[in-house]
Design a protein around this motif. Structure first.
Motif, PDB file in Angstrom:
ATOM      1  N   TYR A  82       0.805  -1.226   0.000  1.00 48.43           N
ATOM      2  CA  TYR A  82       0.000   0.000   0.000  1.00 48.43           C
ATOM      3  C   TYR A  82       0.834   1.270   0.000  1.00 48.43           C
ATOM      4  N   GLU A  83       1.940   1.280   0.716  1.00 45.22           N
ATOM      5  CA  GLU A  83       2.726   2.516   0.743  1.00 45.22           C
ATOM      6  C   GLU A  83       3.212   2.852  -0.670  1.00 45.22           C
ATOM      7  N   PHE A  86       0.420   4.323  -2.936  1.00 46.99           N
ATOM      8  CA  PHE A  86       0.141   5.756  -2.819  1.00 46.99           C
ATOM      9  C   PHE A  86       1.164   6.588  -3.583  1.00 46.99           C
ATOM     10  N   GLY A 129      -9.555   5.593  -1.078  1.00 44.70           N
ATOM     11  CA  GLY A 129      -8.555   6.327  -1.853  1.00 44.70           C
ATOM     12  C   GLY A 129      -9.147   7.176  -2.960  1.00 44.70           C
ATOM     13  N   GLY A 132      -7.739  10.796  -3.759  1.00 48.54           N
ATOM     14  CA  GLY A 132      -6.424  10.786  -4.402  1.00 48.54           C
ATOM     15  C   GLY A 132      -6.464  10.202  -5.800  1.00 48.54           C
TER      16      GLY A 132
END
Lengths: 264, 292
Positions: A82-83, A86, A129, A132
């Motif tokens: 996940y990091e 993003f 999300g 974003g």
């Protein structure tokens, strides 16, 4: 052309076309049975470089069958925790194919709640999300049931995903990554190619009229002079779909799994 | 010269004994994955109240909501993965039982990263054009000093305490995350004044003298104030590679959102032997890892 296909198969193949103009190695995020199978058709026909995750952590070198995979070994080609997701979102080369609960005439989406924000009548997932995604990446949407509760009048209850509503931006400038592509439903394919990104009917599924679509939509749709019928799947496209959906989960995408061409 | 405490071992109850009413707690993991559930159960049993909970939410949020522990929730979603919507969260949120700060997942991590670096904010464009800005009027936008761009100035999310569950730790607070995704546990720990870990296994420091393991050790020990060994401490969430989430248990838990929460608390949360109450160690070990 095959004539023996379901509405789900028709819509999957129609949805694969959202990737037609994509960059050669786009990272596609495919959430749900139809978006996944649509991405797989695109990857195995015209976009072999498409990147996708296994839904958990890994970049998958080839599609992963939809549904519970049991001991099926994912063929990995990298990691996408996940990091990193993003970071990829912010860089921009990504197409998110998502299933919000509501959309409005601006392409604004809701995944959060319905009713009074302090104590909502219906609480859903949360914005996740979507804020974003929508200002950084190409966005397409899927609605299994095209109706006025999903394609709403005015604005969605809680704008979780951004759209083409200038009043909501500083100096009324759209973020450069805002790029809504298509909306796939059980009735038709919509796009944002009307004046000022207005939502337009791109194709009608076999047997569906513009009037039926408009009657089930809460906002005015742009009607081109000639609206094509959504293309029928080819046998090779149907073969790709059944290869990656061996348990026929596509039979549950639409209520009662209707045929692709309506009985007259 | 102060002497470092290098034996940080304590019990899960000891960790929760360090917490106070009104604190801001960051909870590691993601959805129904790698949640410090043994600590959540201790908080449910405690007298703690008025907590601000910061979480990529799963049943940690749901249980604290039904236990009436939450004053404010900072979140992007609350989900049980296999069960997309969290029934306890939905009930409590729709009843208006707590305040919310609902933000994009990327904004959330930037808030932690700002706090971790002692910055007031970090810029992003996520949030522009959405009701995230409407309902969080304290989140401001700024104009770039270098161009005409406008950014969201995502404020630091400062935590009093971070709570995380890891696969292995030593008594000094070194830790190894064995699951594939390390999620944001590192950033919860960095954003907090103090971090506490539960672990599946307490190991000797020499167990980390391993180049492969070191790649999955994002939390250095001076961030960590306490460590408790709690085998199966993430159940009913997953803790890869040891066990997956317990879908049957999560379904039964979800069914208590409308009625039966007190029964869930007495049968499981207050059980003398939690692991036995949910079916035993072999059952938990047999749970399939998340895959969809």
């Amino acid at each position: 052309m095959s004539t023996d296909y379901t509405l789900a198969e028709l819509a999957i193949v129609a949805a694969s076309e959202i990737f037609r103009d994509e960059t050669p190695e786009v990272f596609a995020t495919l959430i749900g049975t139809l978006p996944k199978l649509a991405g797989y058709v695109a990857k195995e026909t015209f976009l072999p470089g498409m990147m996708m995750s296994d839904g958990i952590y890994y970049l998958a070198a080839e599609p992963v069958p939809v549904g519970p995979r049991g001991d099926y070994p994912v063929k990995k080609e990298g990691r996408i925790g996940y990091e990193r997701v993003f970071t990829v979102i912010a860089k921009g080369n990504r197409h998110a194919f998502v299933g919000p609960v509501q959309v409005d005439k601006y392409g604004q989406m809701n995944l959060s709640c319905i009713g009074d924000y302090a104590a909502p009548k219906v609480t859903m997932l949360g914005v996740r999300g979507l804020p974003g995604n929508t200002v950084n990446n190409r966005t397409s949407m899927f609605f299994a049931s095209h109706n006025k509760r999903a394609l709403v009048a005015d604005e969605v209850d809680m704008v979780s995903g951004a759209g083409y509503n200038p009043a909501r931006y500083p100096n009324e400038n759209y973020p450069r990554g805002l790029d809504h592509r298509q909306i796939i439903t059980n009735l038709c394919v919509l796009d944002f190619e009307g004046p000022d990104h207005a939502i337009r009917v791109r194709s009608l599924h076999p047997g569906v009229s513009f009037e039926e679509v408009q009657d089930n939509t809460g906002f005015d749709l742009v009607r081109p002079d000639d609206i094509p019928t959504t293309a029928a799947p080819t046998q090779s496209q149907l073969d790709i779909i059944s290869k990656w959906d061996p348990k026929n989960l596509r039979a549950y995408i639409f209520k009662d799994n209707p045929p692709g061409v309506r009985a007259s | 010269m102060s002497q470092a405490v290098l034996d940080k071992c304590m019990s899960a109850a000891d960790i929760v004994g360090q917490l106070h009413d009104g604190m801001t707690l960051g909870i590691g993991g993601w959805g129904a994955r790698q949640k410090p559930m043994a600590l959540i159960r201790e908080i449910v049993k405690s007298d703690l109240r008025d907590l601000t909970i910061v979480s990529y939410g799963g049943c940690d949020v749901g249980m604290l909501a039904s236990a009436r522990k939450i004053k404010k929730l900072v979140f992007s979603f609350v989900s049980l993965d296999a069960i997309p919507l969290e029934a306890h969260f939905r009930r409590a949120r729709s009843a208006g039982e707590f305040e919310v700060m609902e933000i994009d997942e990327g904004m959330f991590q930037l808030g932690l990263k700002a706090a971790a670096q002692n910055l007031d904010f970090l810029p992003c464009i996520a949030g522009l054009g959405t009701d995230v800005m409407t309902y969080n009027p304290d989140i401001k936008t700024i104009k770039s000093p270098y161009s005409d761009d406008h950014y969201v100035a995502m404020p630091a999310i400062k935590l009093d305490v971070a709570l995380c569950h890891v696969s292995e730790a030593d008594q000094r607070g070194n830790s190894w995350i064995g699951g594939p995704d390390m999620f944001f546990d590192e950033w919860f720990c960095r954003a907090a004044d103090k971090a506490y870990l539960t672990c599946e296994r307490l190991v000797e420091t020499s167990a980390f003298n391993d180049d492969h393991k070191i790649l999955r050790m994002p939390i250095e020990r001076n961030l960590v104030a306490g460590v408790a060994e709690v085998p199966f401490g993430a159940h009913p969430t997953s803790c890869g590679p040891d066990y997956g989430f317990d879908v049957a248990h999560l379904k039964a838990y979800s069914a208590t959102a409308k009625e039966g929460w007190e029964g869930y608390v007495s049968e499981f949360i207050k059980a003398d032997d939690y692991v036995k109450s949910v079916g035993g160690a072999d059952h938990i070990r047999s749970l399939a890892l998340p895959a969809f």
